[in-house]
Design a protein around this motif. Structure first.
Motif, short mmCIF file in Angstrom:
data_model
loop_
_atom_site.label_atom_id
_atom_site.label_comp_id
_atom_site.label_asym_id
_atom_site.label_seq_id
_atom_site.Cartn_x
_atom_site.Cartn_y
_atom_site.Cartn_z
N GLY A 253 -7.78 -11.51 32.90
CA GLY A 253 -8.67 -10.47 33.13
C GLY A 253 -9.15 -10.35 34.59
N TYR A 254 -8.95 -11.10 35.49
CA TYR A 254 -9.44 -10.92 36.75
C TYR A 254 -8.67 -11.23 37.70
N GLY A 255 -7.26 -11.39 37.58
CA GLY A 255 -6.16 -11.65 38.45
C GLY A 255 -6.40 -12.96 39.44
N LEU A 256 -7.24 -14.05 38.72
CA LEU A 256 -7.50 -15.15 39.79
C LEU A 256 -6.42 -15.72 40.28
N LYS A 257 -6.47 -16.27 41.72
CA LYS A 257 -5.41 -17.05 42.17
C LYS A 257 -5.38 -18.45 41.69
N ARG A 258 -6.64 -18.89 41.37
CA ARG A 258 -6.76 -20.30 41.06
C ARG A 258 -8.37 -20.55 40.20
N VAL A 259 -8.22 -21.33 39.07
CA VAL A 259 -9.29 -21.90 38.41
C VAL A 259 -9.44 -23.41 38.92
N TYR A 260 -10.24 -23.75 39.66
CA TYR A 260 -10.55 -25.09 40.00
C TYR A 260 -11.48 -25.94 38.60
N TYR A 261 -11.08 -27.20 38.35
CA TYR A 261 -11.76 -27.90 37.60
C TYR A 261 -12.38 -28.95 38.30
N SER A 262 -13.98 -29.23 38.02
CA SER A 262 -14.60 -30.11 38.61
C SER A 262 -15.31 -30.94 37.74
N ALA A 263 -14.88 -32.34 37.36
CA ALA A 263 -15.57 -33.32 36.67
C ALA A 263 -17.08 -33.50 37.13
N TYR A 264 -17.99 -33.22 35.96
CA TYR A 264 -19.27 -33.14 36.37
C TYR A 264 -19.83 -34.55 36.56
N SER A 265 -20.54 -34.54 37.70
CA SER A 265 -21.34 -35.79 38.26
C SER A 265 -22.68 -35.71 37.92
N PRO A 266 -22.95 -36.82 37.34
CA PRO A 266 -24.45 -37.12 36.87
C PRO A 266 -25.61 -36.87 38.23
N VAL A 267 -26.40 -36.19 38.05
CA VAL A 267 -27.40 -35.98 38.93
C VAL A 267 -28.61 -37.09 38.55
N PRO A 268 -29.70 -37.16 39.63
CA PRO A 268 -30.60 -37.74 39.31
C PRO A 268 -31.92 -37.02 38.54
N ASP A 269 -32.33 -37.90 37.66
CA ASP A 269 -33.62 -37.29 37.07
C ASP A 269 -33.00 -36.17 35.89
N ALA A 270 -31.92 -36.48 35.43
CA ALA A 270 -31.08 -35.37 34.63
C ALA A 270 -31.78 -35.41 33.45
N SER A 271 -31.66 -34.51 32.40
CA SER A 271 -32.26 -33.97 31.26
C SER A 271 -31.44 -34.99 30.31
N ALA A 272 -31.93 -35.22 29.15
CA ALA A 272 -31.29 -36.14 28.15
C ALA A 272 -30.00 -35.74 27.68
N ASP A 273 -29.85 -34.31 27.55
CA ASP A 273 -28.56 -33.73 27.04
C ASP A 273 -27.41 -33.64 27.89
N LEU A 274 -27.74 -34.16 29.18
CA LEU A 274 -26.61 -34.14 30.02
C LEU A 274 -25.97 -35.60 30.01
N PRO A 275 -24.50 -35.54 30.17
CA PRO A 275 -23.96 -37.01 29.78
C PRO A 275 -24.50 -38.00 31.06
N PRO A 276 -24.72 -39.22 30.75
CA PRO A 276 -25.26 -40.25 31.65
C PRO A 276 -24.15 -40.55 32.69
N ILE A 277 -22.87 -40.41 32.29
CA ILE A 277 -21.68 -40.86 32.91
C ILE A 277 -20.70 -39.53 33.12
N ARG A 278 -20.23 -39.66 34.39
CA ARG A 278 -19.15 -38.80 34.70
C ARG A 278 -17.90 -38.83 33.83
N PRO A 279 -17.28 -37.90 33.25
CA PRO A 279 -16.03 -38.08 32.44
C PRO A 279 -14.67 -38.50 33.40
N PRO A 280 -13.78 -39.07 32.69
CA PRO A 280 -13.06 -39.71 33.57
C PRO A 280 -12.18 -38.53 34.58
N LEU A 281 -11.98 -39.18 35.54
CA LEU A 281 -11.14 -37.97 36.47
C LEU A 281 -9.74 -37.74 35.92
#
Length: 416
Positions: A253-281
């Motif tokens: 749709g947008y003729g992108l050169k790249r889609v970058y994928y970034s594994a989620y990094s847990p953040v301090p004081d995160a809400s309970a519905d966010l993963p407590p650990i990062r997915p495997p790289l």
């Protein structure tokens, strides 16, 4: 509190920029951009690697203009409610840093992003002013990648494209539902509109170049390196199949050169519905491999995701090998007869090796030894091909064939 020096600001805002994957960090040993490596290192102080439109690998100064932000995206370390050290560069400071690093041959360009301060328009104006000043006031001819603010006035984004080599707008999460849930201040429709506007300007320049008659009528450049985006992996419940299907739509749709994928990094004081650990790289890595398959190897997303269990790619083996193992009836392929497109489907063969095979077999029938001089390793290729004097026999149908490609288990040291 004492006012921070420019280098102290750089430490904070280079570290804050490490979560943006839209600047590839090829060959970097670790993600942390702050450490004891020193300013001249390619692994510290915000130095990252990316690729210029002509394919050159280049080093970029990767920083945020500021990590202050009025938005409160729950997956973001720099969200308004996050308890992190805050800092901000002035336009003049970013210009000075870029020129100083460039003159010392530490970098070949700038990757500049920002949290949103005051308003999207104000922030975009600041980013634009950095690029304008570098180009017009200082004659800077290095590479510039600007992260644009989707909510800003389209005219500001259009002006940014006049100075930047590449623009990017982050889609953030793979699904509209995820974005609405975790970043309610952002709109998927607004993001896609900004991406569409950028593509429109890029296409306009291409059309003008194709139709121009007089050399002096050359149209002004607009983001000659195209546009890219970033997608966070593992913050929401999106499967790998969901992510790849979303990426395929973005590319088309947008003729992108790249889609970058970034594994989620847990953040301090995160809400309970966010993963407590990062997915495997390795999950991030498999997505890049799958992305490569439909961009350069001729696979459809349906073919790639057909081997995904519950929508998730196999983490043990790469997706191309996984596809071949699930479609053994198509193998072995004769490397002396298979078409170029068929060769690309053989595990262990890429576009370069496939082209070399096609060129070499014009003069002789290739043997396994010949193939060994073309590919990096025969281990992956051998069970899926026939060649002059070589047949895998029943190897292709061996029940434990997948096990042959798994790394050997590590033996623990007695004192570990």
């Amino acid at each position: 509190m004492a006012r921070r020096t420019l280098i102290q600001k750089l430490e904070i805002l280079a570290d804050a920029a490490k979560y943006d994957a839209s600047c590839a960090s090829s060959g970097s040993r670790k993600r942390n951009s702050v450490g004891t490596n020193g300013i001249g290192s390619t692994e510290g102080m915000g130095i990252c690697h990316s690729y210029a439109p002509d394919g050159r690998c280049i080093s970029l100064l990767k920083i945020l203009l500021t990590n202050f932000c009025i938005f409160d995206c729950r997956y973001c370390i720099n969200r308004s409610s996050s308890n992190v050290q805050r800092e901000r560069f002035s336009v003049e400071e970013v210009v000075k840093l870029t020129l100083d690093f460039y003159k010392r041959n530490y970098i070949e360009g700038l990757f500049l992003s920002s949290g949103i301060i005051r308003s999207p328009n104000y922030t975009m104006e600041q980013l634009l002013e950095v690029a304008r000043s570098l180009r017009e006031d200082h004659g800077f001819r290095g590479y510039i990648h600007l992260k644009t603010i989707a909510e800003a006035d389209p005219e500001l984004i259009r002006l940014a494209g006049k100075h930047a080599d590449r623009l990017s707008v982050n889609v953030e999460l793979p699904s509209e539902q995820g974005l609405t849930h975790y970043a309610p201040e952002k709109s998927g429709q607004t993001i896609r509109k900004a991406m569409a506007d950028i593509r429109y300007e890029i296409d306009n320049v291409k059309d003008a170049k194709a139709s121009r008659i007089l050399k002096r009528a050359k149209p002004p450049a607009f983001a000659p390196g195209g546009q890219s985006t970033q997608m966070i992996v593992g913050a929401d419940a999106s499967s790998d199949a969901d992510i790849l299907n979303s990426s395929a739509r973005l590319y088309a749709g947008y003729g992108l050169k790249r889609v970058y994928y970034s594994a989620y990094s847990p953040v301090p004081d995160a809400s309970a519905d966010l993963p407590p650990i990062r997915p495997p790289l390795i999950r991030e890595h498999r997505l890049y491999q799958a992305d490569w398959m439909f961009r350069f190897y001729g696979f459809t997303t349906a073919e790639i995701t057909s081997v995904a269990d519950n929508g998730m790619l196999d983490l043990d083996v790469d997706p191309k090998l996984s596809w071949a193992l699930r479609n053994r009836g198509l193998f072995p392929m004769d490397i002396n007869r298979a078409s170029y497109k068929e060769l690309l489907r053989i595990p262990g063969l890429g576009p370069t090796s496939a082209k070399r095979i096609v060129a070499a077999r014009r003069h002789t029938r290739l043997t396994l030894d010949d193939l060994g001089r073309i590919v990096r390793s025969l281990k992956t290729v051998r069970p899926f091909i026939t060649a002059s004097g070589w047949s895998p026999g029943k190897l292709t149908d061996t029940a434990d064939l997948k096990q042959r490609f798994l790394p050997a288990p590590k033996q623990l040291d007695l004192f570990t």
